[in-house]
Design an enzyme around this catalytic site. Structure first.
Site, PDB file in Angstrom:
ATOM      1  N   HIS A 127      24.030  34.473 -24.572  1.00  0.00           N
ATOM      2  CA  HIS A 127      22.733  34.986 -23.996  1.00  0.00           C
ATOM      3  C   HIS A 127      21.950  35.582 -24.958  1.00  0.00           C
ATOM      4  O   HIS A 127      20.794  35.538 -24.732  1.00  0.00           O
ATOM      5  CB  HIS A 127      23.069  35.877 -22.736  1.00  0.00           C
ATOM      6  N   GLU A 180      27.192  22.905 -13.450  1.00  0.00           N
ATOM      7  CA  GLU A 180      27.687  23.530 -14.740  1.00  0.00           C
ATOM      8  C   GLU A 180      29.222  23.360 -14.668  1.00  0.00           C
ATOM      9  O   GLU A 180      29.650  23.914 -15.810  1.00  0.00           O
ATOM     10  CB  GLU A 180      26.966  24.897 -14.883  1.00  0.00           C
ATOM     11  N   ASP A 237      26.913  25.937 -19.632  1.00  0.00           N
ATOM     12  CA  ASP A 237      28.021  25.928 -19.179  1.00  0.00           C
ATOM     13  C   ASP A 237      28.920  24.722 -19.107  1.00  0.00           C
ATOM     14  O   ASP A 237      30.332  24.859 -19.261  1.00  0.00           O
ATOM     15  CB  ASP A 237      28.348  26.981 -17.941  1.00  0.00           C
ATOM     16  N   CYS A 297      18.270  22.961 -16.705  1.00  0.00           N
ATOM     17  CA  CYS A 297      17.750  24.075 -16.967  1.00  0.00           C
ATOM     18  C   CYS A 297      18.425  24.773 -18.134  1.00  0.00           C
ATOM     19  O   CYS A 297      18.295  25.875 -18.673  1.00  0.00           O
ATOM     20  CB  CYS A 297      17.611  24.901 -15.854  1.00  0.00           C
TER      21      CYS A 297
HETATM   22  C1  PEP Z   1      23.580  27.048 -17.905  1.00  0.00           C
HETATM   23  O1  PEP Z   1      24.667  27.224 -17.980  1.00  0.00           O
HETATM   24  O2  PEP Z   1      23.427  26.147 -18.647  1.00  0.00           O
HETATM   25  C2  PEP Z   1      22.593  27.958 -17.639  1.00  0.00           C
HETATM   26  C3  PEP Z   1      21.176  27.547 -17.570  1.00  0.00           C
HETATM   27  O3  PEP Z   1      22.876  29.177 -17.242  1.00  0.00           O
HETATM   28  P1  PEP Z   1      23.455  30.344 -17.962  1.00  0.00           P
HETATM   29  O4  PEP Z   1      22.919  30.094 -19.327  1.00  0.00           O
HETATM   30  O5  PEP Z   1      22.642  31.403 -17.396  1.00  0.00           O
HETATM   31  O6  PEP Z   1      24.822  30.455 -17.790  1.00  0.00           O
HETATM   32 MG    MG Z   2      25.514  28.810 -16.577  1.00  0.00          MG
END
Ligand code: PEP
Ligand code: MG
Length: 579
Positions: free
Chosen positions: A192, A430, A454, A501
């Protein structure tokens, strides 16, 4: 000296290092040898005053833009002045001859043990404050004053932050104009911290071994996050070279920015929808996007000591929906757990938090928190076009269970005379199990968005946060493209929207394959929109199909990576920085 890590958010920077020590190191049990008790007590009184004054400064800075946080700091000042603690610490120094740092650590630990045992969430919040105050006192004791809570929100000049890792609350609090690069010992390229860095357009290098042993506060550094390198105390020649490249970088960025206001269309006129990944109501770049493709609502829960209430959530969701209406806003329900642990939520310890009580599972275990969010979202839905997305769905059982809760909340609202809009309920793809069975999921879910970050972590069994696992965390693994293909085909067959995304959706090298596999909706951080639109404009559907066909023949992530990089270098019209 050159340090090496993983370039997680591209770009270059030259500037001074700000060492941010947010790790809690336990002092060693130690005793005063000579008659130094009074000196130790005087030093404690000095440290205490420094801590109080430091918090006063932060409080002052926070007052204007976040009064709620300012209140937390007042509570911490009260702790510093706590009568019992301030009798106990000097007593331990003079009676038991403990050194000051050990006395601070131990006396606070005694209080913390009692607070933690109560199990009351309100009291746990208080424990977090005691813990923060103790860290501050110990840091000042060790000569690191000023380098603590709120320190990142009080940066005075643009700096390169060097840290063990940054918590989401750290990245949420700093002024993005004052951070020119981020260096961390831990974290992978889709952690993150890396995602936030990318969204702010800040170069970041993660996974630098023993970084904090090498860097010094105020030291000059040259960061090349495209290559994952950091040069400490660079010479004149390097500084000139970097400044030249930073100039080129900004030139390329300007060229890309001319694409911002245009629609994203391939060179043969196929329209691609560009979505925005957002984490709060600050919607920079919304005017250049076709929809909000991922609203990471968990960030509303970060950096605070109490849960956001229904009203607060309602007003944020409403403003985001109003901004995008009539275009969809894909609002992801609370995705906490794993590495995202807001201070206002207590998580019981687990052996494997990434495979445990997180996201939708956490919501099932905490129905009140989930329902409050869903109520707020449904109430706000009348102000726009709401797509409610469930994170970490592994089976249709979980999807159905969550859908049932959402419908029951909708009915509750209706019974209270509160209407909600025609809300779509979809899933984040995911977890591999749902991707493999996408043809079944596509019959029940209204839409899907592929969370490639993920998906890759669980598919390759490689922790996305662990920089040591970077070689195994293979976003270009052939299996990734197989699952993306399955998901896109399944949802398109049912005539339902499917988007991506995760970070790969903003990767200009991977773009031709994703388009070739049928994706027409890409969601990304605002800072990637320009470069992605530019890359789309230089791509034809014929070329995308050819590249995809070739990629699907390749056996390894390494081969695919090389092929896509070569192809990009060959076909991009001019030299193109990947930012
Ligand atoms: C992902 O897992 O690709 C996603 C967009 O969600 P996050 O990165 O917030 O886990
Ligand atoms: Mg995710």
């Amino acid at each position: 000296m050159i340090l090496k890590g993983n370039g997680a958010a591209g770009g270059l920077a030259v500037g001074k290092v700000f060492v941010y020590l947010n790790d809690n190191k336990v002092p060693v049990e130690s005793f005063i040898i000579e008659d130094g008790e009074q000196r130790e007590i005087d030093r404690y009184i000095y440290v205490k005053k420094q801590a109080f004054d430091f918090i006063e400064k932060i409080k002052y800075l926070m007052q204007n833009h976040d009064p709620q946080k300012a209140a937390i700091f007042s509570a911490q000042q009260e702790i510093i002045e706590d009568i019992v603690i301030n009798e106990e610490i000097p007593a331990k120094i003079s009676n038991d001859r403990w050194t000051g740092d050990w006395a601070i650590y131990h006396v606070y630990e005694t209080v913390l043990t009692v607070l933690r045992q109560t199990g009351d969430p309100l009291i746990s919040e208080r424990a977090a404050d005691f813990n923060d105050v103790r860290s501050l006192l110990l840091r000042i004791w060790n000569g690191n004053e000023g380098n603590h809570l709120g320190a990142l929100s009080a940066l005075k000049e643009p700096v390169i932050i060097a840290a063990g890792d940054l918590m989401p609350s750290d990245t949420a609090s700093f002024d993005r104009n004052k951070v020119i690069a981020i260096l961390c010992e831990r974290g992978g390229s889709t952690s993150h911290t890396a995602i936030i860095a990318k969204s702010y357009g800040i170069p970041a290098v993660m996974g630098i071994h023993d970084l904090l042993d090498y860097v010094k506060p105020g030291q000059l550094a040259a960061v090349n996050a495209d290559e994952g390198t950091v040069i400490l105390e660079p010479d004149e020649g390097v500084i000139l070279e970097y400044n030249k490249r930073i100039g080129e970088f900004y030139h390329e960025k300007q060229v890309s920015e001319t694409f911002l206001t245009k629609e994203a269309c391939t060179s043969d006129g196929i329209k691609i929808d560009i979505g925005l990944n957002i984490s709060d109501a600050s919607l920079d770049g919304a005017q250049y996007a076709d929809f909000a493709g991922l609203f990471r609502t968990e960030f509303l829960y970060m950096g605070r000591s109490s849960l956001p209430c229904e009203e607060e959530q309602f007003s944020i969701y409403r403003s985001v929906l109003e901004c995008f209406t009539p275009q969809p806003v894909i609002l992801r329900t609370l995705d906490v757990g794993g590495d995202k642990k807001p201070e206002c939520i207590e998580f019981p310890p687990e052996e494997n938090p990434f495979l445990g009580n997180r996201a939708l599972r956490f919501c099932f275990n905490n129905p009140e928190i989930f329902k409050t969010q869903v109520r707020a979202a449904l109430r706000a839905s009348v102000f726009g076009n709401l797509y409610l997305m469930l994170p970490m769905v592994e089976s249709l059982e979980s999807f159905r269970k969550a859908k049932k809760i959402i419908i029951s909340v909708k009915e509750e609202l209706a019974a209270e005379g509160i209407s909600s809009g025609d809300v779509k309920i979809g899933i984040m793809v995911e977890i591999p199990s749902i991707a493999v069975t996408a043809r079944l999921a596509a019959k029940e879910a209204d839409f899907a968005s592929i969370g490639s970050n993920d998906l890759c972590q669980y598919l390759c069994a490689a922790d996305r946060m662990n920089s040591e696992m970077e070689p195994y965390y293979q976003s270009y693994h052939p299996a990734m493209f197989t699952l993306i293909n399955e998901t896109v085909s399944a949802f398109r067959k049912e005539g339902k929207p499917v988007s991506i995304c995760g970070e790969i959706g903003a990767d200009v090298h991977a773009l031709p394959v994703l388009i070739g596999l049928g994706l027409r909706r890409f969601s990304m951080n605002a800072s990637s929109v320009a470069s992605v639109k530019r890359a789309i404009a230089s791509l034809s559907m014929e070329k995308a199909a050819e590249i995809t066909e070739n990629v699907l023949q390749l056996a390894t992530a390494g081969e695919i990576k090389q092929y896509l990089a070569d192809n990009f270098a060959r076909t991009s019209r001019q030299f193109y920085f990947n930012f």
